[in-house]
Design an enzyme around this catalytic site. Structure first.
Site, PDB file in Angstrom:
ATOM      1  CG  HIS A 166      -2.204  -0.722   0.967  1.00  0.00           C
ATOM      2  ND1 HIS A 166      -3.407  -0.307   1.456  1.00  0.00           N
ATOM      3  CD2 HIS A 166      -2.470  -1.831   0.243  1.00  0.00           C
ATOM      4  CE1 HIS A 166      -4.363  -1.137   1.053  1.00  0.00           C
ATOM      5  NE2 HIS A 166      -3.814  -2.076   0.324  1.00  0.00           N
ATOM      6  CE1 TYR A 190      -5.500   4.340   8.483  1.00  0.00           C
ATOM      7  CE2 TYR A 190      -6.244   3.877  10.721  1.00  0.00           C
ATOM      8  CZ  TYR A 190      -5.394   3.618   9.661  1.00  0.00           C
ATOM      9  OH  TYR A 190      -4.435   2.635   9.772  1.00  0.00           O
ATOM     10  CE  LYS A 222       3.326   3.223  13.425  1.00  0.00           C
ATOM     11  NZ  LYS A 222       3.846   2.900  12.103  1.00  0.00           N
TER      12      LYS A 222
HETATM   13  C1  PHB Z   1      -6.741  -3.960  10.201  1.00  0.00           C
HETATM   14  O1  PHB Z   1      -6.767  -4.194   8.985  1.00  0.00           O
HETATM   15  O2  PHB Z   1      -7.160  -4.800  11.017  1.00  0.00           O
HETATM   16  C2  PHB Z   1      -6.209  -2.661  10.664  1.00  0.00           C
HETATM   17  C3  PHB Z   1      -5.641  -1.794   9.761  1.00  0.00           C
HETATM   18  C4  PHB Z   1      -5.153  -0.583  10.174  1.00  0.00           C
HETATM   19  C5  PHB Z   1      -5.244  -0.232  11.508  1.00  0.00           C
HETATM   20  C6  PHB Z   1      -5.792  -1.104  12.426  1.00  0.00           C
HETATM   21  C7  PHB Z   1      -6.288  -2.322  12.005  1.00  0.00           C
HETATM   22  O3  PHB Z   1      -4.780   0.979  11.911  1.00  0.00           O
END
Ligand code: PHB
Ligand code: APR
Length: 389
Positions: free
Chosen positions: A72, A200, A296
């Site tokens: 990504h 997000y 993290k």
């Molecule tokens: C997830 O894909 O489970 C995931 C991805 C990014 C994050 C937290 C969880 O910040």
């Protein structure tokens, strides 16, 4: 039984450390409370930093990850109408790898036997003894018998609830903690992701995250109050809420499906200092927890284990104990920076019940600043891909 390093816990931290030491011919035994199937049943985050990818490459265990993982090069921060693209590749020249942590654990587990990594599953009542001195040992129950492993060192890789951290006296250890007033409800489903990059989102109903495991499997989360139960959230209610919080574009592309897994996890920031006491080292969740907003958790376990494996290899190969002496300080310096990033992204993207209008204006101002400043986006990107070891 006698060994060089007794490792407690066969999560990603314990298995990675075990493989790195075995690769150098160091004797290790791993003891794990659960069965292998139970460990593989835990669904966890899925974004790997370079540090984790590099360790898997170093172990020559990266074939499946390189084939099935999704590199990504960016992600989105969404706030109402605003969609901010963090172009990781342009800002840092690097990328992250979307590959389930459970898959990392599976790859490590599958290679244990052929690499001579002994893992004792279903070990009950694991206890640490004499960790202050040079001859520590571990005891555990298995098949109705007590067993004992004498070691030169013990590595506590037993997660937040394991016994290792508790073996360090209260007079020595210090904890730093922030508990957040909400949790994440996660849903895993065999549907294509709504977007090719992660989103997000900060919405007035609360945070939401659109993530994925592959081109056919999606992982989504929503912020929920701590007293909510999974039973309060039938699949349709989750999809409805995701559609609202992620915004119309993502909603239009979102495919709904039956939940393969649904769970609520509380959010916490936690650090324990020091990460070494006598012959005992802590690594991974045993020493620290981050809220999942920056993805993290596993990556910090990886950096701990990278430092710790180097220190132990130095000790057993060259009799040099410098890395052992500095392990705690070195690991903690990186831990605190990841703690800071995870905390600040959590602060920026969630609705806090007590923050009021001032707190909200701070979020809006910060998101506006990020949208307009390449320096701000670069800082986020640099932390997201992971700070150098
Ligand atoms: C997830 O894909 O489970 C995931 C991805 C990014 C994050 C937290 C969880 O910040
Ligand atoms: N005895 C033996 N093993 C134990 C004990 C015990 N008393 N208590 C816990 N364990 C085991 C757990 O069953 C688990 O398999 O220790 C392991 C710890 O693994 P994780 O919780 O996965 O922690 P860690 O390996 O540090 O991983 C760090 O990966 O799993 C994620 O959420 C975690 O993102 C974080 C990262």
């Amino acid at each position: 039984m006698k060994t060089d390093v007794a490792i407690i816990g066969a999560g990603p931290a314990g298995l990675l450390l075990g493989h790195l030491l075995r690769q150098q011919g160091i004797d290790v035994v791993v003891v794990e409370r659960q069965s292998a199937d139970y460990v593989l049943g835990r669904i966890r985050a899925g974004v790997l930093e370079k540090v984790t990818v590099d360790l898997m490459k170093q172990l020559d265990l990266s074939d499946r990850m390189m084939k099935e993982g999704l590199p990504h090069e960016g992600f989105y921060l969404a706030d109402g109408e605003k969609l901010i693209h963090i172009n990781i590749a342009e800002l840092t020249g690097s990328s992250v790898m979307v590959y389930g942590q459970t898959e990392v654990t599976r790859d490590l587990m599958d290679a244990s036997k052929s690499r001579g990594l002994e893992v004792i599953y279903k070990a009950g009542d694991v206890a640490l003894h004499d960790v202050a001195g040079n001859s520590p040992y571990v005891t555990y129950q298995k098949d109705g018998q007590e067993h004992r492993i004498d070691a030169r060192f013990i590595a506590g890789c037993d997660g937040f609830h394991g016994p290792s951290r508790k073996a360090i006296p209260d007079t020595v250890g210090k904890t730093f903690e922030r508990v957040y007033p909400f949790g994440w409800l996660g849903i895993l489903a065999d549907v294509p992701p709504c977007n090719h990059e992660l989103i997000y989102a900060n919405h007035s109903n609360g945070f939401a995250l659109a993530s994925m495991r592959s081109s056919t499997r999606s992982r989504y989360y929503i912020q929920v109050p701590l007293d909510e139960k999974v039973e309060d959230w039938p699949d349709d209610r989750i999809w409805d809420e995701l559609a609202v919080r992620l915004g119309p574009d993502a909603a239009a592309n979102m495919t709904r499906g039956t939940a393969l897994e649904k769970s609520i996890a509380p959010l916490r920031s936690f650090v324990f200092e020091p990460m070494r006491y006598g012959s005992l080292f802590l690594a991974g969740d045993a020493a620290h927890i981050v809220p999942p907003t920056g993805a993290k958790g596993l990556n910090l376990a990886s950096s701990d284990v990278a430092y710790l494996s180097r220190a132990l290899i130095q000790f057993f190969k060259n009799g040099n104990s410098e890395g052992i002496e500095t392990y705690s300080d070195t690991a903690l310096a990186r831990v605190w920076k990841s703690e800071r990033f995870s905390w600040s992204l959590t602060q920026l993207m969630h609705r806090f019940p007590d923050d009021g209008a001032f707190g909200r204006r701070m979020q809006v101002a910060e998101l506006d600043y990020i949208a307009s400043s390449e320096a701000a986006r670069k800082s986020i990107a640099e932390n997201y891909i992971g700070l150098p070891l």
